[in-house]
Design an enzyme around this catalytic site. Structure first.
Site, PDB file in Angstrom:
ATOM      1  CG  LEU A 288      -1.994  -1.021   1.386  1.00  0.00           C
ATOM      2  CD1 LEU A 288      -2.699  -0.869   2.736  1.00  0.00           C
ATOM      3  CD2 LEU A 288      -2.997  -0.914   0.251  1.00  0.00           C
ATOM      4  CG  ASP A 289       0.328   4.373  -2.859  1.00  0.00           C
ATOM      5  OD1 ASP A 289       1.130   3.574  -3.373  1.00  0.00           O
ATOM      6  OD2 ASP A 289      -0.577   4.949  -3.486  1.00  0.00           O
ATOM      7  CE  LYS A 290       5.718   8.375   5.024  1.00  0.00           C
ATOM      8  NZ  LYS A 290       6.852   9.337   4.939  1.00  0.00           N
TER       9      LYS A 290
ATOM     10  CB  THR B 294      -2.993   4.041   0.952  1.00  0.00           C
ATOM     11  OG1 THR B 294      -2.949   4.893  -0.198  1.00  0.00           O
ATOM     12  CG2 THR B 294      -4.281   3.232   0.920  1.00  0.00           C
TER      13      THR B 294
END
Length: 232
Positions: free
Chosen positions: A72-74, A76
């Protein structure tokens, strides 16, 4: 029944709630602002590092480790699945296209079509920014299904079924549609509307790599997103 074998509570990762653990997998809820894996600048403040420390029970000489299945993106938040062996990681990743993933997002504005699917070929440039291209030889075909669940004057709460899992896919698709995710400083420069990226990986469903039993995890809507939508 899947057996669990958790280390003592004092070694459990702080700020990284564990939804499920057995001999094959660990399912956690990553907070916004925490990296999934390390970078050149940050190696220890990551979900991967914290879980490695957790399974080693505080023993740095232990050979136990966890394996990254997806990311997951940082910025998110949401559900992350880690494997406890290379074989389990491979089994999960081989079936990842069939894994059902649902997200929640607060986006700018009111969408004209309250339900639909956004599709485009996504490609990443040298500045690590993702965008859509009409050239299928350059980009990867990506599909984002969505349904608006609530609206305010300036924002919409959207349920998202991620049909493909490209980098920044949800953020790019809604930004290019004119409805960027609130708090997205990368794809919305005018008015981010929120201190945090209003994107949450809400639920995931997949067959267990050993038992083949369908595993489903759902966090619901986080309290901070509920408060944010009310404020917006």
């Amino acid at each position: 029944m899947i057996k669990t074998n958790r280390p003592p509570k004092k070694h459990q990762p702080k700020g990284l709630p564990i939804l499920h653990e057995d001999k094959d997998i660990i399912v956690v809820v990553k907070p916004a602002g925490l990296l999934t894996v390390g970078t050149d600048r940050e190696k220890s403040r990551t979900a991967h590092y914290l879980l490695n420390d957790y399974v080693r029970k505080g023993n740095p000489k232990s050979h136990k480790r966890v394996y990254v299945v997806h990311r997951l993106d940082k910025d998110t938040s949401g559900i992350l699945v880690f494997a406890k062996s290379e074989q389990t990681k491979k089994l999960l990743q081989e079936n990842w296209a069939n894994t059902e993933k649902h997200y929640l997002a607060i986006v700018h504005g009111q969408l004209m079509e309250k339900e639909g699917t956004i599709s485009s070929y996504l490609v990443e440039n040298k500045a690590q920014k993702v965008y859509s291209t009409r050239d299928p030889t350059q980009g990867k075909l990506s599909h984002t299904a969505y349904k608006v669940s609530k609206e305010s004057k300036n924002f919409s709460l959207v349920d998202i079924h991620l049909l493909t899992g490209r980098k920044h896919q949800i953020r790019v698709h809604f930004a290019e549609k004119g409805h960027p995710v609130a708090g997205d400083k990368k794809y919305e420069t005018k008015n981010v509307g929120s201190k945090r990226l209003a994107l949450h990986a809400r639920s995931i469903s997949f067959p267990h790599p050993s038992t083949h039993k369908l595993m489903t995890f759902d966090t619901g809507m986080p309290d901070d997103l509920i408060r944010l939508f009310r404020q917006l």
